[in-house]
Motif scaffolding. Structure first.
Motif, PDB file in Angstrom:
ATOM      1  N   LEU A 175       9.655   7.252   4.656  1.00 14.62           N
ATOM      2  CA  LEU A 175      10.621   6.874   3.617  1.00 14.62           C
ATOM      3  C   LEU A 175       9.952   6.110   2.479  1.00 14.62           C
ATOM      4  CD1 LEU A 175      13.649   5.792   5.857  1.00 14.62           C
ATOM      5  CD2 LEU A 175      13.606   7.711   4.248  1.00 14.62           C
ATOM      6  N   ALA A 176       8.981   5.277   2.842  1.00 17.14           N
ATOM      7  CA  ALA A 176       8.316   4.478   1.809  1.00 17.14           C
ATOM      8  C   ALA A 176       7.364   5.333   0.988  1.00 17.14           C
ATOM      9  CB  ALA A 176       7.563   3.317   2.461  1.00 17.14           C
ATOM     10  N   TYR A 177       6.435   6.005   1.657  1.00 21.07           N
ATOM     11  CA  TYR A 177       5.370   6.690   0.911  1.00 21.07           C
ATOM     12  C   TYR A 177       5.858   7.965   0.242  1.00 21.07           C
ATOM     13  CZ  TYR A 177       0.867   8.550  -0.411  1.00 21.07           C
ATOM     14  OH  TYR A 177      -0.185   9.048  -1.155  1.00 21.07           O
ATOM     15  N   PHE A 178       6.543   8.808   1.005  1.00 19.23           N
ATOM     16  CA  PHE A 178       6.974  10.083   0.427  1.00 19.23           C
ATOM     17  C   PHE A 178       8.354   9.985  -0.229  1.00 19.23           C
ATOM     18  CE2 PHE A 178       4.043  11.605   3.831  1.00 19.23           C
ATOM     19  CZ  PHE A 178       3.098  12.148   2.983  1.00 19.23           C
ATOM     20  N   GLY A 179       9.178   9.055   0.261  1.00 22.27           N
ATOM     21  CA  GLY A 179      10.520   8.938  -0.299  1.00 22.27           C
ATOM     22  C   GLY A 179      10.594   8.023  -1.506  1.00 22.27           C
ATOM     23  N   LEU A 233       0.822  -1.207   0.000  1.00 27.04           N
ATOM     24  CA  LEU A 233       0.000   0.000   0.000  1.00 27.04           C
ATOM     25  C   LEU A 233       0.861   1.265   0.000  1.00 27.04           C
ATOM     26  CD1 LEU A 233      -2.793  -1.068   2.512  1.00 27.04           C
ATOM     27  CD2 LEU A 233      -3.143  -0.436   0.115  1.00 27.04           C
ATOM     28  N   LEU A 234       2.019   1.188   0.640  1.00 23.12           N
ATOM     29  CA  LEU A 234       2.913   2.351   0.701  1.00 23.12           C
ATOM     30  C   LEU A 234       3.767   2.490  -0.560  1.00 23.12           C
ATOM     31  CD1 LEU A 234       4.020   1.945   4.415  1.00 23.12           C
ATOM     32  CD2 LEU A 234       2.752   3.892   3.482  1.00 23.12           C
ATOM     33  N   GLY A 235       3.648   1.527  -1.471  1.00 24.10           N
ATOM     34  CA  GLY A 235       4.435   1.575  -2.704  1.00 24.10           C
ATOM     35  C   GLY A 235       5.859   1.099  -2.504  1.00 24.10           C
ATOM     36  N   ALA A 236       6.097   0.330  -1.440  1.00 22.78           N
ATOM     37  CA  ALA A 236       7.470  -0.038  -1.091  1.00 22.78           C
ATOM     38  C   ALA A 236       7.833  -1.481  -1.450  1.00 22.78           C
ATOM     39  CB  ALA A 236       7.697   0.169   0.410  1.00 22.78           C
ATOM     40  N   ILE A 287      15.101   0.737   2.366  1.00 22.54           N
ATOM     41  CA  ILE A 287      14.929   1.285   3.718  1.00 22.54           C
ATOM     42  C   ILE A 287      15.678   0.418   4.736  1.00 22.54           C
ATOM     43  CG2 ILE A 287      13.241   1.822   5.517  1.00 22.54           C
ATOM     44  CD1 ILE A 287      11.224   2.351   3.204  1.00 22.54           C
ATOM     45  N   ALA A 288      15.594  -0.901   4.541  1.00 23.02           N
ATOM     46  CA  ALA A 288      16.295  -1.808   5.452  1.00 23.02           C
ATOM     47  C   ALA A 288      17.801  -1.537   5.431  1.00 23.02           C
ATOM     48  CB  ALA A 288      15.999  -3.256   5.065  1.00 23.02           C
ATOM     49  N   ALA A 289      18.328  -1.301   4.225  1.00 23.08           N
ATOM     50  CA  ALA A 289      19.765  -1.018   4.112  1.00 23.08           C
ATOM     51  C   ALA A 289      20.102   0.328   4.763  1.00 23.08           C
ATOM     52  CB  ALA A 289      20.169  -1.012   2.637  1.00 23.08           C
ATOM     53  N   GLU A 339      19.722  -0.053   8.475  1.00 21.30           N
ATOM     54  CA  GLU A 339      20.481  -1.207   8.978  1.00 21.30           C
ATOM     55  C   GLU A 339      19.609  -2.085   9.870  1.00 21.30           C
ATOM     56  OE1 GLU A 339      23.887   0.640  10.755  1.00 21.30           O
ATOM     57  OE2 GLU A 339      24.920   0.791   8.834  1.00 21.30           O
ATOM     58  N   ALA A 340      18.467  -2.466   9.335  1.00 27.16           N
ATOM     59  CA  ALA A 340      17.535  -3.341  10.055  1.00 27.16           C
ATOM     60  C   ALA A 340      17.055  -4.422   9.091  1.00 27.16           C
ATOM     61  CB  ALA A 340      16.351  -2.528  10.561  1.00 27.16           C
ATOM     62  N   PRO A 341      16.624  -5.569   9.610  1.00 23.95           N
ATOM     63  CA  PRO A 341      16.125  -6.624   8.716  1.00 23.95           C
ATOM     64  C   PRO A 341      14.871  -6.173   7.959  1.00 23.95           C
ATOM     65  CG  PRO A 341      16.535  -7.472  10.931  1.00 23.95           C
ATOM     66  CD  PRO A 341      16.631  -5.986  11.021  1.00 23.95           C
ATOM     67  N   ILE A 342      14.709  -6.700   6.763  1.00 19.23           N
ATOM     68  CA  ILE A 342      13.542  -6.336   5.949  1.00 19.23           C
ATOM     69  C   ILE A 342      12.240  -6.651   6.681  1.00 19.23           C
ATOM     70  CG2 ILE A 342      12.274  -6.956   3.845  1.00 19.23           C
ATOM     71  CD1 ILE A 342      14.975  -7.287   2.438  1.00 19.23           C
ATOM     72  N   GLY A 343      12.211  -7.807   7.354  1.00 21.08           N
ATOM     73  CA  GLY A 343      11.002  -8.188   8.082  1.00 21.08           C
ATOM     74  C   GLY A 343      10.634  -7.164   9.149  1.00 21.08           C
ATOM     75  N   THR A 344      11.638  -6.631   9.802  1.00 22.81           N
ATOM     76  CA  THR A 344      11.398  -5.603  10.827  1.00 22.81           C
ATOM     77  C   THR A 344      10.819  -4.347  10.208  1.00 22.81           C
ATOM     78  OG1 THR A 344      13.259  -6.461  12.097  1.00 22.81           O
ATOM     79  CG2 THR A 344      12.529  -4.224  12.618  1.00 22.81           C
ATOM     80  N   ILE A 345      11.376  -3.961   9.080  1.00 23.01           N
ATOM     81  CA  ILE A 345      10.906  -2.750   8.391  1.00 23.01           C
ATOM     82  C   ILE A 345       9.445  -2.910   7.973  1.00 23.01           C
ATOM     83  CG2 ILE A 345      11.230  -1.318   6.321  1.00 23.01           C
ATOM     84  CD1 ILE A 345      13.436  -1.031   8.485  1.00 23.01           C
ATOM     85  N   LYS A 346       9.127  -4.053   7.370  1.00 17.64           N
ATOM     86  CA  LYS A 346       7.748  -4.278   6.926  1.00 17.64           C
ATOM     87  C   LYS A 346       6.790  -4.336   8.119  1.00 17.64           C
ATOM     88  CE  LYS A 346       7.467  -7.562   3.700  1.00 17.64           C
ATOM     89  NZ  LYS A 346       7.865  -8.830   3.036  1.00 17.64           N
TER      90      LYS A 346
END
Lengths: 244, 190
Positions: free
Chosen positions: B146-150, A16-19, B157-159, B162-169
């Motif tokens: 970072l996701a929506y506006f960036g 949904l966030l486009g990510a 974003i994970a990179a 410096e966090a795991p992708i699962g954490t970011i999601k």
């Protein structure tokens, strides 16, 4: 709920966030078809994402932007109007599959102009040739750009299963309030107009969908034409791409 | 012909589908500010924002038939298209590296001066949405930002963080769930 379920639900938020990267978008869409829980998550979170634009600082859009957008829309409307009152109507019965509006529009224009005596007059900036076939089955064809009009111009066709795009950089604005028009040309025949009219972006780039099939077409051309487009190219092509 | 300016967006879309440029013009005028504001917030320069808005509205003009009122308001649909186009622009170009470099501070010079009732209502909504974002833990609001506006992917974003992708999601989902609950309480969303 399993760890796998949580992973999918987290992916819904990223989607949904486009990510989500493109390959994960496809996988998620397939998963959504069969997962009511994730569809509920999608419906539940969507309003939060839809509200995000409200948080930005309100700005005024430049008036010139409105003029540019409306000029192109009005050009296209004129072209559609010229196609007649039935151009946007679905026939009650169809003997053959319905063709797109643009294809019908294109077919309605009578054949005209014999092959443009263009190539000889052009100073070509870029050699013609097939560049590459990408991983996703998209074939890239380098086009020639008139060096006199666009010294730094570059253009290519991206021919894929879902259609063809003309992608260009370094093009000038069409002169004298004109718009650019895409033409299709068969070998030994007249160039045919398409409904693809476009203006370049502020950095001189453009990306436009080429209507219809390229079957039997050996050149895709771009010329600067009056608003609404023309039936016959009125200028030398700015861009010329050989499809094979 | 009805007075188009009195019609609701959803009714105007009927005319846009029939290639009525006057109806399209009304749609543009109603949403140009929000569209340009979102595009500018994302791509960070005036020229790039203009390109995004131009591409988005021409796409709307050419594909008006794809609007489905069952899936939300015209405004939401329009801004969704602007968002997608801005992400495309960010990912295909060097806008990412140039963003916010040349136009920083420009906002103050061309901030909207509209003072209509509709604008006042939108300003109230904006305050509520900002407040809802403000209730989020910083690590959640950051990933949403970072996701929506960036326009960054979860991998980027994970990179970055410096966090795991699962954490970011997971932070994205938790943040959106909390935001949704706040907006529901405030009456902004049902």
């Amino acid at each position: 709920m399993s760890e796998q379920d949580h992973t999918w639900r987290d992916s819904v938020a990223a989607y949904l966030l486009g990510a989500l990267p493109e390959d994960e978008v496809l996988a998620l869409r397939m998963h959504l078809d069969g997962c009511a829980t994730c569809r509920r998550t999608l419906d539940d979170l969507r309003p939060a994402v839809d509200a995000l634009p409200a948080a930005v600082t309100p700005l005024e859009a430049p008036p010139a932007l409105r003029d540019r957008i409306m000029a192109i829309a009005e050009s296209e409307a004129e072209l559609l109007h010229a196609a007649g009152p039935d151009s946007n109507r679905t026939p009650a019965r169809r003997a053959r599959p319905r063709r797109s509006l643009r294809a019908r529009l294109q077919a309605r224009v009578p054949g005209w102009l014999v092959a443009a005596p263009v190539a000889a007059c052009l100073l070509l900036a870029v050699a013609v040739g097939v560049l590459a076939t990408g991983d996703e089955g998209v074939r890239s064809v380098t086009a020639s750009v008139d060096r006199e009009s666009a010294p730094a111009g570059r253009a290519r066709l991206e021919i894929g299963r879902d259609g063809t795009r003309l992608v260009a950089q370094g093009l000038p604005d069409a002169p004298g309030g004109r718009v650019y028009q895409v033409w299709l040309k068969r070998s030994g025949e007249t160039a045919e107009p398409t409904s693809a009219l476009f203006a370049v972006r502020s950095d001189g780039s453009a990306s436009v969908s080429v209507p219809g099939s390229l079957e039997g077409i050996d050149q895709v051309l771009v010329t600067a034409e009056p608003r609404g487009g023309s039936d016959v190219p009125s200028r030398q092509p700015l861009v010329q791409a050989f499809t094979s | 012909m009805p007075d188009l300016s009195r019609l609701a967006d959803e009714e105007l879309m009927h005319f846009v589908r029939h290639n009525d440029t006057s109806a399209f013009e009304v749609i543009y005028d109603r949403h140009k500010g929000a569209a340009f504001s979102l595009a500018y917030r994302m791509v960070g320069t005036r020229n790039a924002a203009e390109d995004v808005v131009q591409e988005a509205f021409l796409s709307i003009w050419r594909s008006g038939a794809r609007y489905d009122r069952a899936r939300g308001s015209v405004r939401t649909w329009v801004l969704g298209i602007v968002h997608h186009r801005a992400i495309d622009a960010l990912r295909r170009s060097i806008v990412h590296s140039k963003r916010r470099a040349s136009d920083e501070g420009l906002e103050e010079r061309f901030e909207s001066g509209e003072r209509t009732d509709a604008e006042a209502a939108r300003r109230d909504e904006a305050r509520t949405v900002r407040a809802a974002i403000g209730t989020l833990p910083p690590e959640q609001s950051r990933v949403i930002e970072l996701a929506y506006f960036g326009g960054f992917t979860h991998t980027e974003i994970a990179a970055m963080l410096e966090a795991p992708i699962g954490t970011i999601k997971g932070r994205m989902r938790l943040g959106l769930e909390k935001m949704r609950a706040e907006l529901r309480v405030a009456g902004v969303t049902p």
